[in-house]
Design a protein around this motif. Structure first.
Motif, short mmCIF file in Angstrom:
data_model
loop_
_atom_site.label_atom_id
_atom_site.label_comp_id
_atom_site.label_asym_id
_atom_site.label_seq_id
_atom_site.Cartn_x
_atom_site.Cartn_y
_atom_site.Cartn_z
N LYS A 57 11.47 12.62 1.90
CA LYS A 57 10.58 12.66 1.03
C LYS A 57 9.92 13.86 0.38
O LYS A 57 9.56 13.91 -0.64
CB LYS A 57 9.17 11.67 1.43
CG LYS A 57 9.83 10.31 1.71
CD LYS A 57 8.60 9.20 1.78
CE LYS A 57 9.10 7.70 1.67
NZ LYS A 57 7.99 6.69 2.14
N PHE A 58 10.29 14.92 1.15
CA PHE A 58 9.92 16.34 0.92
C PHE A 58 10.80 16.74 -0.21
O PHE A 58 10.64 17.72 -1.05
CB PHE A 58 9.97 17.33 2.02
CG PHE A 58 8.87 17.31 2.67
CD1 PHE A 58 7.39 17.78 2.32
CD2 PHE A 58 9.04 17.00 4.22
CE1 PHE A 58 6.50 17.83 3.14
CE2 PHE A 58 7.87 17.22 4.83
CZ PHE A 58 6.73 17.40 4.60
N ARG A 59 12.06 16.14 -0.59
CA ARG A 59 13.17 16.75 -1.39
C ARG A 59 12.73 17.12 -2.73
O ARG A 59 13.07 18.08 -3.27
CB ARG A 59 14.16 15.49 -1.38
CG ARG A 59 15.54 16.11 -2.01
CD ARG A 59 16.65 14.98 -2.13
NE ARG A 59 17.07 14.45 -0.77
CZ ARG A 59 18.19 15.07 -0.17
NH1 ARG A 59 18.67 16.11 -0.71
NH2 ARG A 59 18.35 14.93 1.11
N PRO A 60 12.02 16.28 -3.65
CA PRO A 60 11.52 16.39 -4.73
C PRO A 60 10.66 17.67 -5.02
O PRO A 60 10.32 18.18 -6.13
CB PRO A 60 11.03 15.16 -5.28
CG PRO A 60 11.49 14.17 -4.34
CD PRO A 60 11.40 14.94 -3.09
N HIS A 61 9.90 17.76 -3.84
CA HIS A 61 8.76 18.89 -4.07
C HIS A 61 8.77 20.23 -3.44
O HIS A 61 8.19 21.13 -3.69
CB HIS A 61 7.51 17.99 -3.05
CG HIS A 61 7.54 16.55 -3.70
ND1 HIS A 61 6.77 16.25 -4.85
CD2 HIS A 61 7.45 15.45 -2.91
CE1 HIS A 61 6.98 14.90 -4.81
NE2 HIS A 61 7.29 14.53 -3.73
N ILE A 62 9.88 20.47 -2.55
CA ILE A 62 10.02 21.62 -1.87
C ILE A 62 10.98 22.68 -2.89
O ILE A 62 11.85 22.23 -3.37
CB ILE A 62 10.79 21.34 -0.49
CG1 ILE A 62 9.74 20.62 0.21
CG2 ILE A 62 11.19 22.57 0.06
CD1 ILE A 62 8.49 21.42 0.57
N PHE A 63 10.66 23.97 -2.94
CA PHE A 63 11.20 24.88 -3.75
C PHE A 63 12.63 25.04 -2.98
O PHE A 63 12.58 25.49 -1.56
CB PHE A 63 10.39 26.05 -3.53
CG PHE A 63 11.26 27.36 -4.35
CD1 PHE A 63 11.43 27.33 -5.59
CD2 PHE A 63 11.56 28.35 -3.48
CE1 PHE A 63 12.10 28.42 -6.13
CE2 PHE A 63 12.12 29.52 -3.91
CZ PHE A 63 12.54 29.47 -5.17
N GLN A 64 13.53 24.83 -3.86
CA GLN A 64 14.96 24.99 -3.28
C GLN A 64 15.16 24.14 -1.88
O GLN A 64 15.80 24.90 -1.10
CB GLN A 64 15.18 26.61 -2.90
CG GLN A 64 15.42 27.39 -4.43
CD GLN A 64 16.56 27.42 -5.19
OE1 GLN A 64 17.56 27.17 -4.52
NE2 GLN A 64 16.42 27.08 -6.47
N PHE A 65 15.06 23.19 -2.20
CA PHE A 65 15.21 22.20 -1.03
C PHE A 65 16.76 22.17 -0.53
O PHE A 65 17.14 22.38 0.65
CB PHE A 65 14.61 20.69 -1.21
CG PHE A 65 14.88 19.62 0.04
CD1 PHE A 65 13.77 19.74 0.71
CD2 PHE A 65 15.77 18.95 0.19
CE1 PHE A 65 13.87 18.78 1.82
CE2 PHE A 65 16.05 18.05 0.92
CZ PHE A 65 14.96 18.06 1.88
#
Length: 202
Positions: free
Chosen positions: A27-35
């Motif tokens: 669920k972090f995928r869309p929000h983290i810089f350069q995931f």
């Protein structure tokens, strides 16, 4: 005449090292810089943990809300995969798994929250901490550099995934040298496109 104090240069050895994968959740995928770069580095380190037989410690921050670890990360061989609410990974269940461990290689998210607090807790207990600059990120990329600087000020080391792997082997005669070299070559493209290396110029 007293002898000079020995300098701690952060040597890292295969038999006394653990890899810490911190909260790389779906669920972090869309929000983290350069995931994708965080995931690519984690994939490299997971592959290396299998080749070098280095313990892999995995945590998931509040997984009911944030989901499980990103599915492309094969954490089936982890020594422990633990849900947590504490920001630091160094909860009692994890600490029990660190018998004989001197050095921790740390990667994941977020750099200024869970990664930072994990590093500080480990340093306070006299572990050597090596944070991978190509493997940590945050929602706001401007948080990354201050967090890494804070870890360095506290006595931690900031390195790269490739550098750490060759430090662990130490010698081209290492029995796993060819396998790790092949791993580095196979991940060359992902390493070259990893923008976490150049976040200060963005």
């Amino acid at each position: 005449m007293s002898l000079p104090a020995l300098r701690n240069v952060g040597r890292i050895h295969q038999k006394s090292t653990a890899f810490f994968l911190c909260d790389i959740q779906e669920k972090f995928r869309p929000h983290i810089f350069q995931f994708p770069s965080v995931v690519a580095t984690a994939q490299k380190m997971i592959a290396a943990h299998k080749v070098l037989d280095i313990p892999l410690i995995v945590t998931e921050q509040n997984p009911r809300a944030l989901g499980a670890t990103a599915p492309e990360l094969d954490i089936s061989g982890a020594r422990i995969n633990l849900p947590k609410t504490k920001f630091s990974m160094l909860v009692p269940e994890v600490e029990k798994e660190l018998q004989g461990i001197k050095s921790v290689v740390l990667f994941g998210i977020e750099s200024h929250v869970c990664v930072l607090q994990t590093a500080l807790d480990l340093l306070e207990k006299n572990y050597d901490v090596h944070v991978l600059v190509d493997g940590v990120s945050s929602m706001n990329h401007y948080e990354i550099e201050p967090a890494l600087n804070r870890i360095k000020t506290a006595g931690g080391y900031v390195s790269t995934s490739e550098s750490i792997l060759f430090q662990i082997m130490g010698d081209s005669s290492h029995e796993k040298f060819k396998l790790i070299s092949q791993l580095v070559k196979s991940t060359k493209e992902a390493t070259a496109s990893n923008k976490l290396f150049v976040r200060s110029h963005i």
